[in-house]
Design a protein around this motif. Structure first.
Motif, mmCIF file in Angstrom:
data_model
loop_
_atom_site.group_PDB
_atom_site.id
_atom_site.type_symbol
_atom_site.label_atom_id
_atom_site.label_comp_id
_atom_site.label_asym_id
_atom_site.label_seq_id
_atom_site.Cartn_x
_atom_site.Cartn_y
_atom_site.Cartn_z
ATOM 1 N N MET A 17 51.140 39.890 47.846
ATOM 2 C CA MET A 17 50.603 41.181 47.382
ATOM 3 C C MET A 17 49.641 41.727 48.447
ATOM 4 O O MET A 17 48.823 40.978 48.973
ATOM 5 N N LYS A 21 54.275 45.483 52.260
ATOM 6 C CA LYS A 21 55.733 45.583 52.080
ATOM 7 C C LYS A 21 56.175 47.005 51.721
ATOM 8 O O LYS A 21 57.196 47.483 52.197
ATOM 9 N N ASP A 40 59.662 46.534 42.716
ATOM 10 C CA ASP A 40 58.735 46.756 41.586
ATOM 11 C C ASP A 40 59.010 48.116 40.936
ATOM 12 O O ASP A 40 59.080 48.230 39.717
ATOM 13 N N VAL A 51 54.696 47.637 35.876
ATOM 14 C CA VAL A 51 54.733 46.166 36.019
ATOM 15 C C VAL A 51 53.645 45.540 35.147
ATOM 16 O O VAL A 51 53.887 44.539 34.451
ATOM 17 N N PHE A 55 54.367 42.777 32.200
ATOM 18 C CA PHE A 55 53.717 41.461 32.112
ATOM 19 C C PHE A 55 53.009 41.305 30.764
ATOM 20 O O PHE A 55 53.100 40.263 30.113
ATOM 21 N N PHE A 63 59.939 39.620 33.516
ATOM 22 C CA PHE A 63 59.872 40.314 34.805
ATOM 23 C C PHE A 63 60.649 39.538 35.875
ATOM 24 O O PHE A 63 61.403 40.119 36.662
ATOM 25 N N ARG A 64 60.472 38.206 35.893
ATOM 26 C CA ARG A 64 61.156 37.388 36.912
ATOM 27 C C ARG A 64 62.674 37.467 36.746
ATOM 28 O O ARG A 64 63.415 37.443 37.722
ATOM 29 N N GLU A 67 63.822 40.612 38.266
ATOM 30 C CA GLU A 67 63.854 40.510 39.729
ATOM 31 C C GLU A 67 65.162 39.839 40.183
ATOM 32 O O GLU A 67 65.826 40.327 41.107
ATOM 33 N N THR A 86 60.203 43.837 48.403
ATOM 34 C CA THR A 86 60.210 42.963 47.223
ATOM 35 C C THR A 86 58.808 42.885 46.615
ATOM 36 O O THR A 86 57.834 43.317 47.233
ATOM 37 N N GLY A 87 58.706 42.278 45.442
ATOM 38 C CA GLY A 87 57.402 41.934 44.875
ATOM 39 C C GLY A 87 56.961 40.588 45.447
ATOM 40 O O GLY A 87 57.803 39.752 45.799
ATOM 41 N N GLY A 88 55.654 40.375 45.511
ATOM 42 C CA GLY A 88 55.115 39.194 46.197
ATOM 43 C C GLY A 88 55.565 37.845 45.648
ATOM 44 O O GLY A 88 55.548 36.839 46.361
ATOM 45 N N GLY A 89 56.000 37.813 44.377
ATOM 46 C CA GLY A 89 56.346 36.524 43.769
ATOM 47 C C GLY A 89 57.832 36.215 43.790
ATOM 48 O O GLY A 89 58.263 35.171 43.285
ATOM 49 N N ARG A 126 47.712 44.973 39.665
ATOM 50 C CA ARG A 126 48.415 43.695 39.762
ATOM 51 C C ARG A 126 47.940 42.736 38.681
ATOM 52 O O ARG A 126 46.853 42.170 38.759
ATOM 53 N N PRO A 127 48.816 42.539 37.675
ATOM 54 C CA PRO A 127 48.387 41.775 36.503
ATOM 55 C C PRO A 127 47.935 40.352 36.842
ATOM 56 O O PRO A 127 46.997 39.842 36.233
ATOM 57 N N LEU A 128 48.575 39.741 37.862
ATOM 58 C CA LEU A 128 48.231 38.347 38.160
ATOM 59 C C LEU A 128 46.824 38.206 38.721
ATOM 60 O O LEU A 128 46.230 37.136 38.659
ATOM 61 N N ARG A 145 52.318 29.538 47.978
ATOM 62 C CA ARG A 145 53.496 30.354 48.265
ATOM 63 C C ARG A 145 53.952 30.307 49.713
ATOM 64 O O ARG A 145 55.096 30.637 50.005
HETATM 65 C C1 S3P Z 1 53.574 39.888 42.069
HETATM 66 C C2 S3P Z 1 53.495 40.901 43.005
HETATM 67 C C3 S3P Z 1 53.626 42.321 42.652
HETATM 68 C C4 S3P Z 1 54.473 42.487 41.388
HETATM 69 C C5 S3P Z 1 53.922 41.636 40.282
HETATM 70 C C6 S3P Z 1 53.897 40.150 40.635
HETATM 71 C C7 S3P Z 1 53.395 38.482 42.513
HETATM 72 O O1 S3P Z 1 54.230 43.043 43.724
HETATM 73 O O2 S3P Z 1 55.813 42.152 41.637
HETATM 74 O O3 S3P Z 1 52.634 42.104 39.985
HETATM 75 O O4 S3P Z 1 53.752 37.554 41.752
HETATM 76 O O5 S3P Z 1 52.913 38.290 43.646
HETATM 77 P P1 S3P Z 1 53.453 43.413 45.101
HETATM 78 O O6 S3P Z 1 53.589 42.245 46.014
HETATM 79 O O7 S3P Z 1 54.212 44.604 45.591
HETATM 80 O O8 S3P Z 1 52.058 43.729 44.736
#
Ligand code: S3P
Length: 183
Positions: A17, A21, A40, A51, A55, A63-64, A67, A86-89, A126-128, A145
């Protein structure tokens, strides 16, 4: 890049995150003219919620799954040129890591903790990271990661000190080389 042959010439951006990206994805889209998919945003569009709301209301697993579904679709789209942010996870699932490499040239945008912390502190989307001590969590998550980004990508760019134009230039040159060698 004009390779017609061997598989889709997509460029896929992975990274933590706040690693850039979306910004770099937009820059590549403008420079190359390829359609840009921000995963996202695409998931938000399909589900009809942000997002953060996904969550909160459906849970992270939901959500996963979205993805992975989207990656599967992108992997099946054999002809098109796309830029994919992509999203960070996304790299956390092994299945996704394999899909990413099938989709195209995967670039890991790596940024140091200080930059990630500063950028992610600026918004609460970003919820996490909605936690008491986001700095500590970021450090732990970066460590956990890192091997996944490494395994999921063809190339890493250390982005500190570079602007998005410079990063995009590096990616375009490397992608040209990657696709030529692969053809
Ligand atoms: C996440 C990153 C977010 C988004 C979600 C979960 C993660 O995307 O997919 O909040 O698990 O790292 P960004 O990397 O675009 O912030």
């Amino acid at each position: 890049m004009n390779g017609e042959g061997n598989g889709p010439e997509n460029i896929v951006l992975v990274g933590f995150m706040g690693s850039g990206k979306s910004t770099v994805g937009r820059e590549l889209h403008h420079r190359l003219g390829y359609p840009w998919v921000d995963m996202d945003h695409e998931i938000e569009r399909r589900v009809g919620k942000s997002v953060a709301a996904i969550f909160a209301q459906e849970g992270e697993d939901f959500f996963r799954k979205k993805e992975t579904e989207l990656l599967q679709e992108l992997a099946e789209h054999r002809e098109a040129h796309h830029i994919i942010s992509t999203g960070g996870g996304v790299v956390m699932r092994e299945e996704n890591r394999a899909l990413l490499k099938r989709i195209g040239f995967v670039v890991w945008l790596d940024a140091p903790f200080e930059i990630i912390h500063e950028r992610t502190a600026r918004n609460r989307d970003r919820p996490l990271l909605r936690t008491e001590n986001p700095a500590a969590l970021i450090r732990t998550m970066l460590e956990t990661r890192e091997p996944c980004y490494h395994a999921a990508s063809h190339m890493k760019i250390e982005t500190a000190g570079l602007d998005s134009t410079e990063i995009a230039t590096g990616i375009i040159e490397s992608a040209r080389y990657f696709f030529t060698r692969r053809a």
